[in-house]
Motif scaffolding. Structure first.
Motif, PDB file in Angstrom:
ATOM      1  N   TRP A  68      47.194 -16.777 -13.384  1.00 32.96           N
ATOM      2  CA  TRP A  68      47.777 -16.166 -12.186  1.00 32.96           C
ATOM      3  C   TRP A  68      48.423 -14.819 -12.515  1.00 32.96           C
ATOM      4  O   TRP A  68      48.224 -13.837 -11.801  1.00 32.96           O
ATOM      5  CB  TRP A  68      48.818 -17.111 -11.581  1.00 32.96           C
ATOM      6  CG  TRP A  68      49.770 -16.403 -10.672  1.00 32.96           C
ATOM      7  CD1 TRP A  68      49.510 -15.930  -9.420  1.00 32.96           C
ATOM      8  CD2 TRP A  68      51.120 -16.038 -10.964  1.00 32.96           C
ATOM      9  NE1 TRP A  68      50.627 -15.308  -8.907  1.00 32.96           N
ATOM     10  CE2 TRP A  68      51.627 -15.360  -9.832  1.00 32.96           C
ATOM     11  CE3 TRP A  68      51.965 -16.222 -12.064  1.00 32.96           C
ATOM     12  CZ2 TRP A  68      52.929 -14.869  -9.779  1.00 32.96           C
ATOM     13  CZ3 TRP A  68      53.264 -15.747 -12.007  1.00 32.96           C
ATOM     14  CH2 TRP A  68      53.722 -15.080 -10.878  1.00 32.96           C
TER      15      TRP A  68
ATOM     16  N   SER B  77      47.523 -11.207 -10.999  1.00 27.18           N
ATOM     17  CA  SER B  77      48.519 -10.554 -10.145  1.00 27.18           C
ATOM     18  C   SER B  77      49.010  -9.236 -10.733  1.00 27.18           C
ATOM     19  O   SER B  77      49.357  -8.314  -9.988  1.00 27.18           O
ATOM     20  CB  SER B  77      49.712 -11.495  -9.926  1.00 27.18           C
ATOM     21  OG  SER B  77      49.318 -12.683  -9.281  1.00 27.18           O
TER      22      SER B  77
ATOM     23  N   GLU C 104      59.412  -8.018  -4.966  1.00 25.39           N
ATOM     24  CA  GLU C 104      57.953  -8.133  -5.015  1.00 25.39           C
ATOM     25  C   GLU C 104      57.529  -9.280  -5.934  1.00 25.39           C
ATOM     26  O   GLU C 104      56.627 -10.056  -5.602  1.00 25.39           O
ATOM     27  CB  GLU C 104      57.344  -6.817  -5.514  1.00 25.39           C
ATOM     28  CG  GLU C 104      55.818  -6.849  -5.571  1.00 25.39           C
ATOM     29  CD  GLU C 104      55.227  -5.570  -6.136  1.00 25.39           C
ATOM     30  OE1 GLU C 104      53.994  -5.533  -6.333  1.00 25.39           O
ATOM     31  OE2 GLU C 104      56.002  -4.614  -6.395  1.00 25.39           O
TER      32      GLU C 104
ATOM     33  N   SER D 102      58.126 -12.542  -4.218  1.00 23.88           N
ATOM     34  CA  SER D 102      57.133 -12.789  -3.181  1.00 23.88           C
ATOM     35  C   SER D 102      55.828 -13.302  -3.787  1.00 23.88           C
ATOM     36  O   SER D 102      55.208 -14.246  -3.269  1.00 23.88           O
ATOM     37  CB  SER D 102      56.878 -11.501  -2.393  1.00 23.88           C
ATOM     38  OG  SER D 102      55.859 -11.686  -1.430  1.00 23.88           O
ATOM     39  N   ARG D 103      55.405 -12.711  -4.893  1.00 21.72           N
ATOM     40  CA  ARG D 103      54.171 -13.156  -5.534  1.00 21.72           C
ATOM     41  C   ARG D 103      54.321 -14.557  -6.117  1.00 21.72           C
ATOM     42  O   ARG D 103      53.378 -15.352  -6.115  1.00 21.72           O
ATOM     43  CB  ARG D 103      53.758 -12.164  -6.622  1.00 21.72           C
ATOM     44  CG  ARG D 103      53.408 -10.788  -6.069  1.00 21.72           C
ATOM     45  CD  ARG D 103      52.756  -9.912  -7.106  1.00 21.72           C
ATOM     46  NE  ARG D 103      52.556  -8.567  -6.605  1.00 21.72           N
ATOM     47  CZ  ARG D 103      51.902  -7.615  -7.275  1.00 21.72           C
ATOM     48  NH1 ARG D 103      51.381  -7.881  -8.465  1.00 21.72           N
ATOM     49  NH2 ARG D 103      51.769  -6.403  -6.772  1.00 21.72           N
ATOM     50  N   CYS D 104      55.518 -14.862  -6.619  1.00 18.30           N
ATOM     51  CA  CYS D 104      55.770 -16.210  -7.128  1.00 18.30           C
ATOM     52  C   CYS D 104      55.671 -17.242  -6.000  1.00 18.30           C
ATOM     53  O   CYS D 104      55.086 -18.315  -6.172  1.00 18.30           O
ATOM     54  CB  CYS D 104      57.154 -16.290  -7.776  1.00 18.30           C
ATOM     55  SG  CYS D 104      57.285 -15.445  -9.372  1.00 18.30           S
ATOM     56  N   ARG D 105      56.230 -16.916  -4.856  1.00 17.09           N
ATOM     57  CA  ARG D 105      56.153 -17.846  -3.724  1.00 17.09           C
ATOM     58  C   ARG D 105      54.709 -18.040  -3.272  1.00 17.09           C
ATOM     59  O   ARG D 105      54.297 -19.162  -2.937  1.00 17.09           O
ATOM     60  CB  ARG D 105      57.023 -17.329  -2.574  1.00 17.09           C
ATOM     61  CG  ARG D 105      58.510 -17.587  -2.757  1.00 17.09           C
ATOM     62  CD  ARG D 105      59.292 -17.275  -1.496  1.00 17.09           C
ATOM     63  NE  ARG D 105      59.387 -15.837  -1.291  1.00 17.09           N
ATOM     64  CZ  ARG D 105      60.394 -15.083  -1.736  1.00 17.09           C
ATOM     65  NH1 ARG D 105      61.389 -15.645  -2.413  1.00 17.09           N
ATOM     66  NH2 ARG D 105      60.422 -13.786  -1.503  1.00 17.09           N
ATOM     67  N   ASP D 106      53.933 -16.955  -3.286  1.00 20.97           N
ATOM     68  CA  ASP D 106      52.524 -17.069  -2.895  1.00 20.97           C
ATOM     69  C   ASP D 106      51.766 -17.977  -3.854  1.00 20.97           C
ATOM     70  O   ASP D 106      50.965 -18.823  -3.438  1.00 20.97           O
ATOM     71  CB  ASP D 106      51.867 -15.680  -2.865  1.00 20.97           C
ATOM     72  CG  ASP D 106      52.366 -14.827  -1.707  1.00 20.97           C
ATOM     73  OD1 ASP D 106      52.961 -15.402  -0.771  1.00 20.97           O
ATOM     74  OD2 ASP D 106      52.184 -13.594  -1.752  1.00 20.97           O
ATOM     75  N   TRP D 107      52.013 -17.782  -5.167  1.00 20.02           N
ATOM     76  CA  TRP D 107      51.308 -18.621  -6.118  1.00 20.02           C
ATOM     77  C   TRP D 107      51.796 -20.064  -6.055  1.00 20.02           C
ATOM     78  O   TRP D 107      51.012 -21.003  -6.250  1.00 20.02           O
ATOM     79  CB  TRP D 107      51.463 -18.092  -7.540  1.00 20.02           C
ATOM     80  CG  TRP D 107      50.550 -18.833  -8.473  1.00 20.02           C
ATOM     81  CD1 TRP D 107      49.198 -18.701  -8.574  1.00 20.02           C
ATOM     82  CD2 TRP D 107      50.914 -19.864  -9.383  1.00 20.02           C
ATOM     83  NE1 TRP D 107      48.707 -19.581  -9.515  1.00 20.02           N
ATOM     84  CE2 TRP D 107      49.736 -20.301 -10.022  1.00 20.02           C
ATOM     85  CE3 TRP D 107      52.132 -20.447  -9.729  1.00 20.02           C
ATOM     86  CZ2 TRP D 107      49.739 -21.297 -10.990  1.00 20.02           C
ATOM     87  CZ3 TRP D 107      52.140 -21.454 -10.691  1.00 20.02           C
ATOM     88  CH2 TRP D 107      50.954 -21.864 -11.307  1.00 20.02           C
TER      89      TRP D 107
ATOM     90  N   ALA E 137      52.663 -21.626  -3.370  1.00 25.16           N
ATOM     91  CA  ALA E 137      51.942 -22.229  -2.240  1.00 25.16           C
ATOM     92  C   ALA E 137      50.499 -22.545  -2.627  1.00 25.16           C
ATOM     93  O   ALA E 137      49.950 -23.587  -2.249  1.00 25.16           O
ATOM     94  CB  ALA E 137      51.985 -21.287  -1.038  1.00 25.16           C
ATOM     95  N   GLU E 138      49.874 -21.646  -3.404  1.00 24.60           N
ATOM     96  CA  GLU E 138      48.490 -21.877  -3.843  1.00 24.60           C
ATOM     97  C   GLU E 138      48.422 -23.081  -4.781  1.00 24.60           C
ATOM     98  O   GLU E 138      47.516 -23.916  -4.680  1.00 24.60           O
ATOM     99  CB  GLU E 138      47.961 -20.635  -4.550  1.00 24.60           C
ATOM    100  CG  GLU E 138      46.541 -20.790  -5.072  1.00 24.60           C
ATOM    101  CD  GLU E 138      46.077 -19.568  -5.855  1.00 24.60           C
ATOM    102  OE1 GLU E 138      45.087 -19.697  -6.594  1.00 24.60           O
ATOM    103  OE2 GLU E 138      46.715 -18.501  -5.732  1.00 24.60           O
TER     104      GLU E 138
END
Length: 528
Positions: free
Chosen positions: A185, A189, A221, A224-229, A231-232
């Motif tokens: 990831w 990213s 930022e 935000s990317r940590c939260r997206d990953w 969720a994935e």
């Protein structure tokens, strides 16, 4: 995901193994197909496989020579031999030079292939994690000796990622290790960042990101990317993860200190719950001794607590709430409240048998709690149970009366009425009132006043509480009503009592009976 190279001079065998492996594409991928050892050796240099499945007898270069040559190129490659019945001596030689397992062609089916690969993947994971832990310790203690020099030339950030709840080994086998998933990831990213990944305690992933050729992302930022990953990961692997984000730094000397801060931020998930992303702040300390001193100061007022003192549970819950505000280290917090519960347990009468050395650890569950809400509920439950036990042994009253007394002592600051109290024991209001008076010699309202006044006196005695604040904290809607009740009970006003603390104290142990009855009537009329 592990890369597998298939080597066999028979094309149908290669195709069969390729088909089986592709059916498990979430765990393994094909690194290449080769008809002999020499082709395979070339692929080992270009595609860097993790596992090589190889026949023994092949033209040009046989399997045993391939194993010896490929091991020199990459000692981390794992080998799986394919053999026939008459080749067992070759198999034994292969096992001596590092082959992990073998399969007999005549007896192997699809499930055997997958099982052998999964066993090898598990073995590699264990070896990789042990190595990563060893490397992490070295990097933290001597970063300039262990990190690539180019990583130390830009801004760096630590990122800690760990699974929420209890890991499921079957899910791990199907989704690869958390560290490998995090590294993939991060590489996707932040393609321009340099990356080092390690396994930390509890099998958490610790990533060190270095931004030498590009500006580092802001904390917002990155969060935000940590939260997206996160969720994935929940969708792909059916588990949730939380993150701790370290502050940006550029000095090798700060590697260890900033790692500790990132870990403390990660541990804040104890207070913020599942799928948390917590960032280290500028004022965050990485010194364990400072955390211990802060917790000791927080717990100091509870050292002299009595199990049956009014408002004990309320006071303890206030301390637990303060833990969340201060983000005290979870392990330290659980140990502190475990010790507190043990002190309270020691106050139970001997005949209750609660301190039998042979009984199971009553508070062992605290060590296993994952979140603050669970700790709060467990401490409250244990205290209430111990208080009920103490009441049954301390007072010669019925269980119903003891429960009412315990409830009033815990909820004295609330707006209590006979209806509320009767609901606690599922009795008629009039019957409860008569039973309480018959057993104790006083009305429920009189007992409630005594509890409130005793608590008010203790708070005023600290010289830090204003009278209007004390009035609200012990259940009075106005300072005037509280002052009237206090004088009716003790014979002097709260102000006079506070003034007297600087001179010889009056005897406030006996209430003034002639005016208490008026206070009882007022409370009955207003349902306070």
């Amino acid at each position: 995901m592990l890369k597998v190279l298939i080597v066999d001079d028979e094309k149908p065998i290669r195709q069969w193994f390729e088909h089986v492996i592709r059916q498990n594409g979430d765990e393994f991928e094909i690194a290449g197909l080769a008809a002999n050892g020499r082709e395979a050796l070339t692929l080992c240099m270009s595609s860097a496989p993790d596992i090589v499945i190889t026949d023994i007898k092949m033209p040009v270069m046989d399997g045993l020579e391939l194993i010896e040559q490929a091991s020199k190129l990459n000692p981390e490659i794992s080998f799986l031999i394919l053999s026939n019945y008459d080749e067992f001596e070759f198999v034994r030689h292969g096992l001596r030079i590092g082959v992990k397992d073998y399969l007999l062609k005549a007896e192997t089916d699809d499930q055997d292939i997958v099982a052998a690969l999964r066993k090898m993947a598990e073995d590699r994971s264990g070896r990789t994690q042990a190595k990563d832990r060893w490397q992490l310790r070295d990097v933290l203690n001597s970063p300039e000796d262990w990190l690539p020099p180019e990583m130390l030339q830009g801004a760096m950030r630590w990122l800690i990622c760990g699974r929420d709840g209890t890991p499921n080994t079957e899910e791990d086998a199907a989704s690869s290790t958390l560290l490998e998933a995090c590294k993939r990831w991060a590489a996707q990213s932040f393609p321009l960042a340099r990356l080092q990944g390690f396994v930390d305690e509890g099998d958490n992933a610790a990533l060190l990101l270095a931004f030498t050729d590009t500006a580092p992302p802001s904390g917002e930022e990155l969060a935000s990317r940590c939260r997206d990953w996160g969720a994935e990961a929940r969708l792909r692997f059916s588990y949730t993860v939380s993150f701790g984000i370290g502050a940006a730094f550029s000095s090798a000397g700060a590697v260890k200190n900033e790692f500790r801060k990132a870990k403390r931020a990660f541990r804040c998930r104890f207070y913020t719950g599942e799928m948390s992303v917590n960032a280290a702040n500028a004022g965050m300390s990485s010194d364990p001794s400072e955390e211990h001193a802060e917790l000791a100061e927080l717990m100091r007022p509870l050292k002299s607590a009595e199990l049956l003192e009014p408002g004990l549970i309320e006071s303890v819950l206030e301390k637990l709430d303060a833990l969340k505000i201060r983000n005290v280290d979870p392990a330290e917090a659980k140990e502190a409240f475990r010790s507190f519960l043990e002190r309270m347990e020691a106050q139970l009468p001997e005949e209750t048998g609660q301190r039998d050395a042979k009984r199971p650890d009553a508070f062992g569950e605290l060590d296993r709690l994952a979140y603050w809400e669970e700790l709060r509920d467990a401490v409250r439950r244990h205290l209430r149970k111990m208080q009920e036990t103490a009441y049954r042994r301390t007072f010669v009253y019925s269980e119903t009366t003891n429960r009412i007394m315990a409830y009033i002592r815990e909820h004295y600051a609330d707006k209590l009425s006979m209806t509320v109290l009767a609901e606690q024991v599922h009795l008629n209001e009039n019957y409860l009132s008569q039973m309480f008076k018959k057993e104790t010699g006083k009305t429920i309202t009189r007992y409630m006043i005594e509890v409130r006044m005793e608590q008010a006196k203790q708070r005023l005695a600290t010289l830090r509480h204003k009278i209007n604040r004390v009035a609200a904290e012990v259940g009075y809607a106005s300072e005037a009503h509280f002052s009237t009740a206090f004088k009716a009970h003790y014979g002097i006003t709260p102000s006079q009592y506070v003034d007297s603390l600087r001179s010889p104290k009056p005897n406030l142990s006996e209430p003034q009976d002639k005016t208490d009855r008026g206070e009882e009537s007022w409370i009955e009329r207003n349902k306070v």
